[in-house]
Design a protein around this motif. Structure first.
Motif, PDB file in Angstrom:
ATOM      1  N   HIS A 255      11.377  24.674  65.986  1.00  0.00           N
ATOM      2  CA  HIS A 255      10.736  24.313  67.247  1.00  0.00           C
ATOM      3  C   HIS A 255      11.498  24.909  68.429  1.00  0.00           C
ATOM      4  O   HIS A 255      10.899  25.376  69.410  1.00  0.00           O
ATOM      5  CB  HIS A 255      10.670  22.794  67.361  1.00  0.00           C
ATOM      6  N   PHE A 256      12.839  24.896  68.338  1.00  0.00           N
ATOM      7  CA  PHE A 256      13.678  25.451  69.405  1.00  0.00           C
ATOM      8  C   PHE A 256      13.411  26.948  69.583  1.00  0.00           C
ATOM      9  O   PHE A 256      13.274  27.434  70.718  1.00  0.00           O
ATOM     10  CB  PHE A 256      15.151  25.209  69.045  1.00  0.00           C
ATOM     11  N   ILE A 257      13.298  27.669  68.472  1.00  0.00           N
ATOM     12  CA  ILE A 257      13.086  29.123  68.549  1.00  0.00           C
ATOM     13  C   ILE A 257      11.733  29.437  69.177  1.00  0.00           C
ATOM     14  O   ILE A 257      11.596  30.373  69.982  1.00  0.00           O
ATOM     15  CB  ILE A 257      13.217  29.752  67.154  1.00  0.00           C
ATOM     16  N   LYS A 258      10.707  28.666  68.812  1.00  0.00           N
ATOM     17  CA  LYS A 258       9.399  28.863  69.429  1.00  0.00           C
ATOM     18  C   LYS A 258       9.433  28.538  70.923  1.00  0.00           C
ATOM     19  O   LYS A 258       8.802  29.210  71.737  1.00  0.00           O
ATOM     20  CB  LYS A 258       8.347  27.997  68.729  1.00  0.00           C
TER      21      LYS A 258
ATOM     22  N   ILE B 269      23.991  18.181  57.730  1.00  0.00           N
ATOM     23  CA  ILE B 269      22.564  18.386  57.442  1.00  0.00           C
ATOM     24  C   ILE B 269      21.987  19.387  58.446  1.00  0.00           C
ATOM     25  O   ILE B 269      22.095  19.177  59.661  1.00  0.00           O
ATOM     26  CB  ILE B 269      21.776  17.060  57.500  1.00  0.00           C
ATOM     27  N   TYR B 270      21.378  20.448  57.920  1.00  0.00           N
ATOM     28  CA  TYR B 270      20.796  21.494  58.762  1.00  0.00           C
ATOM     29  C   TYR B 270      19.420  21.051  59.242  1.00  0.00           C
ATOM     30  O   TYR B 270      18.572  20.643  58.442  1.00  0.00           O
ATOM     31  CB  TYR B 270      20.687  22.810  57.971  1.00  0.00           C
ATOM     32  N   ASN B 271      19.187  21.148  60.544  1.00  0.00           N
ATOM     33  CA  ASN B 271      17.952  20.670  61.171  1.00  0.00           C
ATOM     34  C   ASN B 271      16.898  21.796  61.158  1.00  0.00           C
ATOM     35  O   ASN B 271      16.746  22.529  62.138  1.00  0.00           O
ATOM     36  CB  ASN B 271      18.248  20.215  62.601  1.00  0.00           C
ATOM     37  N   VAL B 272      16.155  21.921  60.037  1.00  0.00           N
ATOM     38  CA  VAL B 272      15.206  23.024  59.874  1.00  0.00           C
ATOM     39  C   VAL B 272      14.070  22.943  60.885  1.00  0.00           C
ATOM     40  O   VAL B 272      13.766  23.913  61.596  1.00  0.00           O
ATOM     41  CB  VAL B 272      14.636  23.035  58.433  1.00  0.00           C
ATOM     42  N   SER B 273      13.407  21.801  60.961  1.00  0.00           N
ATOM     43  CA  SER B 273      12.260  21.678  61.863  1.00  0.00           C
ATOM     44  C   SER B 273      12.696  21.805  63.313  1.00  0.00           C
ATOM     45  O   SER B 273      11.983  22.390  64.147  1.00  0.00           O
ATOM     46  CB  SER B 273      11.561  20.334  61.631  1.00  0.00           C
TER      47      SER B 273
ATOM     48  N   ARG C   5      29.711  44.718  68.310  1.00  0.00           N
ATOM     49  CA  ARG C   5      29.324  43.830  67.211  1.00  0.00           C
ATOM     50  C   ARG C   5      28.659  44.606  66.083  1.00  0.00           C
ATOM     51  O   ARG C   5      28.150  45.705  66.265  1.00  0.00           O
ATOM     52  CB  ARG C   5      28.372  42.748  67.709  1.00  0.00           C
ATOM     53  N   ARG C   6      28.626  44.003  64.891  1.00  0.00           N
ATOM     54  CA  ARG C   6      28.068  44.650  63.709  1.00  0.00           C
ATOM     55  C   ARG C   6      27.199  43.660  62.932  1.00  0.00           C
ATOM     56  O   ARG C   6      27.400  42.460  63.028  1.00  0.00           O
ATOM     57  CB  ARG C   6      29.167  45.160  62.779  1.00  0.00           C
ATOM     58  N   GLY C   7      26.288  44.227  62.107  1.00  0.00           N
ATOM     59  CA  GLY C   7      25.491  43.411  61.177  1.00  0.00           C
ATOM     60  C   GLY C   7      24.671  42.338  61.844  1.00  0.00           C
ATOM     61  O   GLY C   7      24.660  41.193  61.381  1.00  0.00           O
ATOM     62  N   VAL C   8      23.986  42.675  62.915  1.00  0.00           N
ATOM     63  CA  VAL C   8      23.202  41.686  63.656  1.00  0.00           C
ATOM     64  C   VAL C   8      21.902  41.393  62.923  1.00  0.00           C
ATOM     65  O   VAL C   8      21.207  42.304  62.476  1.00  0.00           O
ATOM     66  CB  VAL C   8      22.909  42.196  65.081  1.00  0.00           C
ATOM     67  N   ILE C   9      21.591  40.128  62.817  1.00  0.00           N
ATOM     68  CA  ILE C   9      20.309  39.705  62.226  1.00  0.00           C
ATOM     69  C   ILE C   9      19.262  39.691  63.332  1.00  0.00           C
ATOM     70  O   ILE C   9      19.505  39.156  64.420  1.00  0.00           O
ATOM     71  CB  ILE C   9      20.435  38.302  61.607  1.00  0.00           C
ATOM     72  N   PRO C  10      18.077  40.286  63.121  1.00  0.00           N
ATOM     73  CA  PRO C  10      17.023  40.230  64.145  1.00  0.00           C
ATOM     74  C   PRO C  10      16.698  38.802  64.534  1.00  0.00           C
ATOM     75  O   PRO C  10      16.818  37.865  63.716  1.00  0.00           O
ATOM     76  CB  PRO C  10      15.833  40.916  63.461  1.00  0.00           C
ATOM     77  N   ALA C  11      16.296  38.619  65.763  1.00  0.00           N
ATOM     78  CA  ALA C  11      16.080  37.275  66.299  1.00  0.00           C
ATOM     79  C   ALA C  11      15.052  36.492  65.484  1.00  0.00           C
ATOM     80  O   ALA C  11      15.173  35.279  65.323  1.00  0.00           O
ATOM     81  CB  ALA C  11      15.647  37.380  67.762  1.00  0.00           C
ATOM     82  N   SER C  12      14.014  37.191  64.950  1.00  0.00           N
ATOM     83  CA  SER C  12      12.987  36.471  64.196  1.00  0.00           C
ATOM     84  C   SER C  12      13.524  35.905  62.887  1.00  0.00           C
ATOM     85  O   SER C  12      12.919  35.013  62.302  1.00  0.00           O
ATOM     86  CB  SER C  12      11.809  37.403  63.902  1.00  0.00           C
ATOM     87  N   GLY C  13      14.666  36.422  62.421  1.00  0.00           N
ATOM     88  CA  GLY C  13      15.254  35.915  61.188  1.00  0.00           C
ATOM     89  C   GLY C  13      16.460  35.032  61.416  1.00  0.00           C
ATOM     90  O   GLY C  13      17.159  34.661  60.461  1.00  0.00           O
ATOM     91  N   PHE C  14      16.720  34.684  62.678  1.00  0.00           N
ATOM     92  CA  PHE C  14      17.932  33.918  62.995  1.00  0.00           C
ATOM     93  C   PHE C  14      17.928  32.555  62.299  1.00  0.00           C
ATOM     94  O   PHE C  14      18.918  32.140  61.699  1.00  0.00           O
ATOM     95  CB  PHE C  14      18.057  33.754  64.508  1.00  0.00           C
ATOM     96  N   ALA C  15      16.806  31.825  62.411  1.00  0.00           N
ATOM     97  CA  ALA C  15      16.761  30.477  61.842  1.00  0.00           C
ATOM     98  C   ALA C  15      16.947  30.514  60.329  1.00  0.00           C
ATOM     99  O   ALA C  15      17.727  29.723  59.767  1.00  0.00           O
ATOM    100  CB  ALA C  15      15.432  29.811  62.186  1.00  0.00           C
ATOM    101  N   PHE C  16      16.253  31.409  59.667  1.00  0.00           N
ATOM    102  CA  PHE C  16      16.380  31.504  58.217  1.00  0.00           C
ATOM    103  C   PHE C  16      17.795  31.931  57.820  1.00  0.00           C
ATOM    104  O   PHE C  16      18.384  31.407  56.879  1.00  0.00           O
ATOM    105  CB  PHE C  16      15.362  32.509  57.678  1.00  0.00           C
ATOM    106  N   SER C  17      18.351  32.901  58.563  1.00  0.00           N
ATOM    107  CA  SER C  17      19.705  33.375  58.263  1.00  0.00           C
ATOM    108  C   SER C  17      20.729  32.263  58.423  1.00  0.00           C
ATOM    109  O   SER C  17      21.604  32.068  57.569  1.00  0.00           O
ATOM    110  CB  SER C  17      20.051  34.544  59.179  1.00  0.00           C
ATOM    111  N   ALA C  18      20.628  31.528  59.532  1.00  0.00           N
ATOM    112  CA  ALA C  18      21.570  30.431  59.768  1.00  0.00           C
ATOM    113  C   ALA C  18      21.471  29.381  58.671  1.00  0.00           C
ATOM    114  O   ALA C  18      22.493  28.851  58.185  1.00  0.00           O
ATOM    115  CB  ALA C  18      21.297  29.815  61.138  1.00  0.00           C
ATOM    116  N   ASP C  19      20.257  29.076  58.267  1.00  0.00           N
ATOM    117  CA  ASP C  19      20.049  28.096  57.198  1.00  0.00           C
ATOM    118  C   ASP C  19      20.701  28.565  55.895  1.00  0.00           C
ATOM    119  O   ASP C  19      21.412  27.802  55.220  1.00  0.00           O
ATOM    120  CB  ASP C  19      18.553  27.873  57.012  1.00  0.00           C
TER     121      ASP C  19
END
Length: 790
Positions: A30-33, A22-26, A256-270
């Motif tokens: 909170h961690f990223i903020k 189970i992916y911990n969205v909330s 490294r290649r194809g890096v996702i910007p940090a602001s999109g990390f949570a959404f990308s991981a999900d």
């Protein structure tokens, strides 16, 4: 299960995925903020660790990165410590480095056959990590069935499910290093790794792809944590330095290649975890685009909302609604630029194509929002320039400036100012064209110029028409009234002179209006036609009064001698000759008024009228020959030039003769004394009446009073003068004036009776003489002549 703990300042951890997948969205949000990951852009790195269960992974991470992952308690036995995947921020390492602690492989808790989560977590780590630590025991190197080979097979197999290699750095950490030098261990390890890579089934696209396209392989060895703790810590500290600036060129993750910007990390991981859970192949480029699309759209929507509530924009919009705004384009460009710059700052590290597309869409939405304000500004500018042109142009005309020069000067001036103000309203982010508004104001100005030109030309035309009418009307009337052989020749000269003068002035005035030659010629021709029309109109008007003019001329000639002096009637005059001369003059007037003679044409109308109306043999000829006046047209004279038709001439002459016969007869009987035999008869027959009057003097006084009253009425009513224009008109005029005249005489008599008598009888004589003189002066000249004759 979610919990936080802090090991040192700036370090926190979160369970990213629990043991059930189970992916911990909330929690991740909170961690990223908390760690402010969104501000890092591309300046961050992700490190993960794989290895067998209870191989000291968490201990290594806590020692290497200062994290607070849960470690196994050796005194309680060897069992599973980490469940799922945990995420923490490394303390004291730049750039921002996230480390993931994965659940160990080959654990007895999941069993021999439950490898699904191992593969899923391995694929997840490879998809989002820049550096993967492979934790392995030193004594397993070189063994065929050692624990490291299943792990490597799993890593390589799941790597094939990534459509695009990320060039991940695999850092093999050899734990509990023995006396064997690393230089001898590393070739054996690399050989084993290559064999595993070659043995792993690959998709057709990567059959011949070398491992180096997918991985950078690094090897490091660490002493035993339990036996050589100090040495272990020193080696860990040295290894820690390799993670400083790891994304810089030459660093551990520099390739490294194809890096996702940090602001999109949570959404990308999900999203990556969702795809992996659904057991689908993971297309990293497509995933990167998808993440960029979602995040850039979120950023764009957020910036659009902020723009709507932007105080500067709201204030500017209110000013536009109220009226003209200076520097509109500069101010709006700044506001839009600030909004788009904020978008660029947050979306700068996402896929360029998606970022540009969403930026374009945001810009279009913003421009669509502000376009009505831009159109209102252009409307204000257009209205203001139009009003300025009208005021300036009209004022220039009022002070006497030429129409053409004034219109050209102010048109250029206002259009130059319009273009300048439109340039000040241009928004740099938009390619809006002001050509339509410019065309509209040009049409508006041209319409106003045309309207004013039409009005001014109308005024100018009316002015010259009025001058022509004034110059022609009374002179033509006077010439026609005194009609003679030179009348129409004089009228033509007058017409030519005044028309040429008016046309010259009119043409000069038209030159200042900048109109086409064809239109100018048409207007000049219209003025010339008006000039001719004015004469024709006056001629028609005079033709309608021809009978009256004929009678006036007849009366003038009949009552005056050749020296234009009033004729004294002695009874010896040749009344017939005088009458004929007067009628001949009247006929001359009629012949002049019959047609319009403004051209060079000649006619025989006068001769025809003379023969038909004055020739005493006309009546006889009319019996045997056709009547030349029995027609509605004149020979060779068009109807447009005809004022009086032949048959009308005949009718007018007949009426003229009828109304002038009384004057002739009156003058023939001006010697009113009866013949001697009549006087003798009156004496004999009226002897008795005469004797009666002698016996009664009162009758004589009464008769004298009646005589005075009748004489006063004769004088006051001017009976001879009234009958000069005809019997019928004379009777009508006398009947209208009779009663007022009688009332006036009675009133004067009453006033004389109430006047006080004069003291000196001699003083009354002058008044009597005066009244008698006044009374005698009231008699017309012909009656005075009759008295003298009598």
């Amino acid at each position: 299960m979610l919990y936080w703990s802090y090991k040192s300042e700036g370090c926190c951890s979160v369970q990213l995925i629990d043991g059930d997948g189970i992916y911990n969205v909330s929690g991740i949000d909170h961690f990223i903020k908390e760690v402010k990951l969104g501000e890092c852009g591309l300046s961050y790195a992700v490190v993960s660790i794989m290895g067998p269960q209870s191989s000291g992974k968490s201990t290594l991470l806590n020692s290497l990165f200062g994290t607070n992952f849960m470690e196994m308690d050796a005194f309680k036995g060897r069992s599973q410590t980490t469940k799922g995947i945990w995420l923490a921020r490394c303390a004291g390492i730049e750039p921002c480095t996230l480390v993931m602690d994965l659940e160990g492989t080959d654990g007895r808790e999941r069993g021999e056959d439950d490898t699904a989560f191992e593969k899923q977590s391995a694929l997840f780590a490879l998809a989002i990590s820049d550096i993967v630590l492979i934790n392995m025991w030193c004594h397993d190197i070189g063994r065929e069935q050692a624990a490291n080979k299943p792990l490597l097979k799993t890593v390589f197999q799941v790597m094939m499910r990534l459509f695009s290699p990320r060039k991940t750095t695999m850092l093999f950490v050899i734990r509990d290093k023995t006396r064997t030098p690393l230089e001898n261990l590393e070739p054996v390890l690399r050989e084993d790794i290559q064999k595993i890579w070659d043995s792993v089934p690959k998709p057709e696209a990567h059959k011949e792809t070398p491992m180096s396209d997918f991985f950078n392989v690094e090897v490091v060895a660490l002493s035993s944590y339990e036996e050589k703790e100090e040495q272990f810590k020193e080696q860990v500290a040295s290894l820690r330095q390799r993670f400083m600036h790891s994304i810089a060129p030459g660093g551990l993750a520099g390739d490294r290649r194809g890096v996702i910007p940090a602001s999109g990390f949570a959404f990308s991981a999900d999203q990556i975890w969702r795809v992996i859970k659904e057991n689908k192949d993971l297309d990293l480029p497509a995933h990167k685009v998808m993440v960029a699309t979602v995040r850039c759209e979120e950023i764009a929507n957020e910036k659009f909302s902020h723009f709507i509530s932007n105080e500067d924009w709201r204030k500017l919009d209110e000013e536009v609604q109220a009226g003209p705004v200076s520097n509109f384009g500069k101010r709006l460009t700044s506001i839009l630029g600030s909004c788009l710059s904020e978008y660029d700052g947050e979306a700068t590290f996402f896929d360029e194509g998606v970022r540009s597309l969403k930026r374009h869409q945001l810009q279009e939405k913003l421009l669509q929002l502000v376009n009505p304000a831009f159109q209102d500004v252009l409307g204000h500018i257009r209205f203001g320039m139009l009003e300025k042109f009208k005021a300036s142009f009209d004022k220039a005309l009022e002070i006497g400036e030429g129409f053409s020069s004034a219109s050209t000067t102010w048109f250029k001036s206002c259009m130059a100012q319009f273009d300048e103000e439109c340039a000040g309203a241009i928004v740099e982010q938009a390619d809006w064209d002001t050509a339509k508004v410019r065309d509209k104001i040009v049409r508006d100005i041209e319409a106003h110029i045309s309207s004013v030109r039409t009005s001014k030309l109308s005024e100018l035309t009316s002015q010259y028409e009025s001058k022509l009418h004034e110059a022609l009307s009374e002179p033509v009337e006077a010439l026609l009234e005194g009609a003679n052989d030179e009348t129409w020749r004089t009228v033509k000269k007058l017409h030519r002179r005044e028309t040429e003068s008016a046309v010259s002035g009119f043409s000069s005035a038209l030159a200042g209006f900048d109109i086409e030659e064809e239109m100018r010629d048409k207007m000049v021709k219209s003025l010339q036609e008006y000039s001719r029309g004015a004469i024709e109109s006056k001629a028609k008007e005079e033709a309608g009064r021809v009978l009256m003019r004929m009678k006036e001329r007849f009366g003038t000639i009949f009552s005056h001698d050749s020296d234009s002096m009033p004729r004294v009637w002695t009874g010896n005059e040749d009344i017939r000759a005088i009458t004929k001369a007067a009628r001949s003059a009247s006929l001359k007037l009629l012949s002049v008024m019959v047609v319009i003679r403004l051209g060079d044409e000649t006619d025989n109308i006068e001769k025809t009228l003379t023969v038909a109306l004055l020739d005493p043999t006309t009546s006889k000829k009319s019996i045997t020959a056709s009547d030349p006046l029995a027609s509605s047209t004149w020979d060779e004279i068009p109807s447009s030039r005809t004022l009086i038709t032949p048959v009308q001439c005949k009718s007018i002459w007949r009426q003229f003769k009828t109304e002038t016969e009384y004057t002739e007869a009156n003058k023939r009987g001006s010697n009113w004394l009866p013949p001697p035999w009549a006087i003798l008869a009156l004496i004999i027959l009226g002897f008795n009446e005469f004797m009666t009057l002698l016996r009664n003097p009162l009758y004589l006084g009464l008769l004298f009073v009646v005589f005075l009253l009748l004489k006063a009425l004769w004088t006051q009513l001017d009976i001879p003068g009234e009958f000069r224009n005809g019997v019928v008109s004379g009777l009508i005029s006398i009947s209208a004036k009779f009663v007022p005249t009688v009332m006036n005489l009675l009133k004067n008599l009453a006033a004389e009776g109430q006047a006080p008598p004069a003291a000196n009888p001699e003083n009354r004589r002058p008044s009597n003489n005066t009244s008698s003189n006044a009374s005698s002066s009231e008699h017309p000249p012909e009656h005075k002549s009759s008295s003298k004759t009598d």
